[in-house]
Design a protein around this motif. Structure first.
Motif, PDB file in Angstrom:
ATOM      1  N   VAL A 203     -11.303 -20.319  -2.707  1.00 39.76           N
ATOM      2  CA  VAL A 203     -10.571 -19.730  -3.636  1.00 39.76           C
ATOM      3  C   VAL A 203      -9.749 -18.837  -2.331  1.00 39.76           C
ATOM      4  O   VAL A 203     -10.757 -17.782  -1.500  1.00 39.76           O
ATOM      5  CB  VAL A 203     -11.431 -18.496  -4.632  1.00 39.76           C
ATOM      6  CG1 VAL A 203     -10.084 -18.339  -4.701  1.00 39.76           C
ATOM      7  CG2 VAL A 203     -11.743 -19.249  -5.359  1.00 39.76           C
ATOM      8  N   ALA A 204      -9.061 -18.790  -1.520  1.00 39.80           N
ATOM      9  CA  ALA A 204      -8.050 -17.194  -1.026  1.00 39.80           C
ATOM     10  C   ALA A 204      -7.392 -16.386  -1.055  1.00 39.80           C
ATOM     11  O   ALA A 204      -6.467 -16.874  -2.473  1.00 39.80           O
ATOM     12  CB  ALA A 204      -7.448 -18.247   0.198  1.00 39.80           C
ATOM     13  N   ALA A 205      -7.018 -15.146  -1.013  1.00 36.99           N
ATOM     14  CA  ALA A 205      -6.132 -14.315  -1.851  1.00 36.99           C
ATOM     15  C   ALA A 205      -4.056 -14.942  -0.983  1.00 36.99           C
ATOM     16  O   ALA A 205      -4.467 -15.329  -0.185  1.00 36.99           O
ATOM     17  CB  ALA A 205      -6.461 -12.877  -1.020  1.00 36.99           C
ATOM     18  N   LEU A 206      -3.534 -14.567  -2.129  1.00 37.58           N
ATOM     19  CA  LEU A 206      -2.174 -14.830  -1.909  1.00 37.58           C
ATOM     20  C   LEU A 206      -1.417 -13.876  -2.096  1.00 37.58           C
ATOM     21  O   LEU A 206      -1.300 -13.538  -3.847  1.00 37.58           O
ATOM     22  CB  LEU A 206      -1.938 -16.586  -2.777  1.00 37.58           C
ATOM     23  CG  LEU A 206      -0.544 -17.011  -2.417  1.00 37.58           C
ATOM     24  CD1 LEU A 206      -0.659 -17.532  -1.131  1.00 37.58           C
ATOM     25  CD2 LEU A 206      -0.827 -18.396  -3.634  1.00 37.58           C
ATOM     26  N   THR A 207      -0.543 -13.530  -1.442  1.00 36.46           N
ATOM     27  CA  THR A 207       0.292 -11.835  -1.530  1.00 36.46           C
ATOM     28  C   THR A 207       1.183 -12.274  -2.398  1.00 36.46           C
ATOM     29  O   THR A 207       2.086 -13.219  -2.944  1.00 36.46           O
ATOM     30  CB  THR A 207       1.107 -11.565  -0.154  1.00 36.46           C
ATOM     31  OG1 THR A 207      -0.643 -11.167   0.524  1.00 36.46           O
ATOM     32  CG2 THR A 207       1.657 -10.158  -1.372  1.00 36.46           C
ATOM     33  N   GLN A 208       2.309 -12.116  -3.680  1.00 41.82           N
ATOM     34  CA  GLN A 208       2.452 -12.290  -4.904  1.00 41.82           C
ATOM     35  C   GLN A 208       3.733 -11.646  -4.444  1.00 41.82           C
ATOM     36  O   GLN A 208       4.474 -10.733  -3.901  1.00 41.82           O
ATOM     37  CB  GLN A 208       2.610 -12.043  -6.136  1.00 41.82           C
ATOM     38  CG  GLN A 208       0.370 -12.405  -6.748  1.00 41.82           C
ATOM     39  CD  GLN A 208       1.274 -13.011  -7.803  1.00 41.82           C
ATOM     40  OE1 GLN A 208       1.540 -12.897  -8.169  1.00 41.82           O
ATOM     41  NE2 GLN A 208       1.040 -14.149  -7.231  1.00 41.82           N
ATOM     42  N   PRO A 209       4.894 -12.671  -4.445  1.00 39.90           N
ATOM     43  CA  PRO A 209       6.051 -11.499  -4.252  1.00 39.90           C
ATOM     44  C   PRO A 209       6.634 -10.569  -5.129  1.00 39.90           C
ATOM     45  O   PRO A 209       7.168  -9.736  -4.276  1.00 39.90           O
ATOM     46  CB  PRO A 209       7.516 -13.081  -4.503  1.00 39.90           C
ATOM     47  CG  PRO A 209       6.557 -14.454  -5.189  1.00 39.90           C
ATOM     48  CD  PRO A 209       5.136 -13.297  -5.595  1.00 39.90           C
ATOM     49  N   THR A 210       6.271 -10.208  -6.041  1.00 38.35           N
ATOM     50  CA  THR A 210       6.579  -9.031  -6.384  1.00 38.35           C
ATOM     51  C   THR A 210       5.414  -7.909  -6.849  1.00 38.35           C
ATOM     52  O   THR A 210       4.679  -6.912  -7.214  1.00 38.35           O
ATOM     53  CB  THR A 210       6.671  -9.552  -8.021  1.00 38.35           C
ATOM     54  OG1 THR A 210       4.698  -9.848  -8.769  1.00 38.35           O
ATOM     55  CG2 THR A 210       7.070  -9.928  -8.544  1.00 38.35           C
TER      56      THR A 210
END
Ligand code: ADP
Length: 461
Positions: A203-210
């Motif tokens: 599980v890796a963090a993913l920066t959201q466009p929002t």
């Protein structure tokens, strides 16, 4: 439209009116006539102007309607729509600009569609499962592999909350940690009823466009890898155990002899030490043979092998041992049996192992028979070793080809078995692209049937 903007016309009209006024006030009939003519010209001019103005307005309205319709078609997704205006139309440059924007948009949409298709093809063909989550843990994307690995029956998971789809505390904890603190976490997951299946989930963090952090889950099936690891650990434990037994016996006898060097006892003990050393040596030989075969460093020269001759030599070799155990060996391999394609030495090892097992596991008075058969359709030659021995329980039949697997450990050890014979047999047969079948009934006997491709006569590698 040009008339509206034509200040010169207004100037000319003004001049005409001024001139007619001047002519009116001028003395004499000529002035009045001139003024009348000028006024008539002015009225004609005004008439034309008003009519022209009407037409311009109509044209303008039509243009606006056309622009409106086209923009609406674009809005509803039809980017092929275009605005076509008269070149004279002052709004024509605007129409040209708008058409150009529509063209660029069409190209971009096409590029985006292609990128999307490419991404979908990659995601679909991937063996790893992918699930993308928003910060609120809503699924925004998943591929077929993810559904398969997590055993999700519902094909439409996009828009659902992760917990509706995968109910697992470890995954849930990892996702929460990652969406809170960033970074990556790895956990393992097994389906409730299939403990042997192990899925590794990263599980890796993913920066959201929002803004905020979502997460991407990458899942891969590591069951086979885990099984190999387990087998390797079992193997090391088994080898250590197998070597420890004779070593303990040897140490025990030598210590006794050192403490009490009695010559009568010494002779018996030395014989026992020799037997144990022999057992260790057999074990090491079998291990080396297995290891060579597993690494394919053993070239199999596929030569024509005359099975009846091969079996004859094995029967001759084994008959004294069988006779001393009160057993009979009968060779029923027909002399005309087709040739096998193989390595005669390796195949001899196979049949020696099978006959030796038959002797080992058949009580006194039993019979061992070797027969030959052909499967013409499949192009295979078969050799069957049958005994009237103790038999193998059906639950053990699929496992006897595993390294160190014995149905009765004590019996196998007592008769000098290493527990590796059938593992070696299976490897050799696989190297020959053949197969081995076993049929057995406890208390009645066993039948081992080996199938190896027939030598076709053409050059074989
Ligand atoms: P081992 O050295 O113990 O004979 P193998 O790999 O040759 O090892 O055989 C594995 C096990 O399969 C044996 O321990 C025995 O329990 C069983 N087995 C093999 N051949 C026979 C047979 N002909 N009859 C009964 N049991 C057999």
């Amino acid at each position: 439209m040009s008339r509206l903007r034509g200040w010169r016309h207004w100037l000319l009209l003004g001049a005409l009116l001024v001139a007619s006024a001047a002519a009116w006030v001028a003395p004499g009939p000529h002035g009045t006539v001139l003024a009348g003519i000028m006024l008539a010209v002015a009225w004609v001019w005004i008439g034309r102007f008003v009519m022209g103005f009407d037409r311009d307005q109509r044209l303008f309205q039509e243009t606006v309607v056309q622009l409106n319709e086209t923009v609406e078609r674009w809005a509803s997704g039809d980017l092929q729509a275009r605005v076509y205006l008269d070149q004279e139309d002052p709004l024509d440059p605007l129409a040209y600009g708008l058409n150009r924007v529509a063209e660029v948009l069409t190209e971009r949409t096409h590029d985006l569609e292609q990128d999307k298709q490419r991404l979908e093809a990659i995601l679909t063909s991937m063996a790893n499962g992918i699930i993308i989550l928003t910060h609120g843990l809503t699924i925004t994307l998943s591929n077929a592999a993810a559904l398969k690995l997590f055993r999700i029956d519902e094909p439409h998971v996009v828009g659902k909350h992760l917990l509706e789809v995968i109910r697992d505390v470890a995954i849930d904890d990892a996702v929460h940690k990652v969406t809170r603190e960033g970074g990556a976490q790895t956990v393992e997951w097994s389906p409730p009823d299939y403990e042997s299946t192990v899925v590794e989930v990263t599980v890796a963090a993913l920066t959201q466009p929002t803004g905020g952090l979502g997460a991407v889950l990458v899942a891969r099936d590591v069951s086979a890898q885990r099984q190999v690891d387990r087998m390797r650990q079992d193997f090391v434990a088994n080898v250590s155990h197998e070597l420890q037994t004779p070593l303990t016996i040897i140490r025990g006898f030598t210590e006794t002899l050192l403490d009490n060097p009695d010559p009568v006892m010494a002779e018996r003990f030395i014989q026992l030490i020799h037997d144990e050393a022999d057992r260790m040596s057999r074990l090491v030989d079998d291990l080396l043979a297995l290891s060579r075969m597993e690494h394919h460093s053993l070239p199999v020269a596929l030569q024509p092998v005359d099975v009846p001759v091969l079996i004859d030599s094995i029967v001759s070799k084994m008959t004294p041992r069988a006779a001393s155990a009160g057993l009979t060996i009968t060779n029923r391999v027909p002399p005309g049996l087709p040739l096998m394609a193989g390595d005669a030495d390796l195949l001899a090892e196979v049949f020696l192992n099978l006959v030796s097992n038959a002797v080992q596991y058949t009580p006194e008075g039993g019979a061992i028979t070797i027969s030959g058969t052909v499967d013409e359709q499949a192009g295979l030659v078969g050799v069957c070793v049958t005994d009237t021995g103790i038999g193998i329980p059906s639950a053990d039949q699929s496992r006897i080809f595993e390294r160190f697997y014995r149905v009765d450990k004590a019996r196998s050890r007592a008769s000098g078995g290493t527990g590796l014979g059938l593992a070696i047999v299976k490897h050799i047969i696989e190297l020959h692209t053949g197969r081995i079948e076993v049929k057995s009934t406890v208390g009645r006997g066993s039948e081992f049937l080996v199938w190896v491709p027939e030598y076709a006569g053409e050059p074989l590698v």
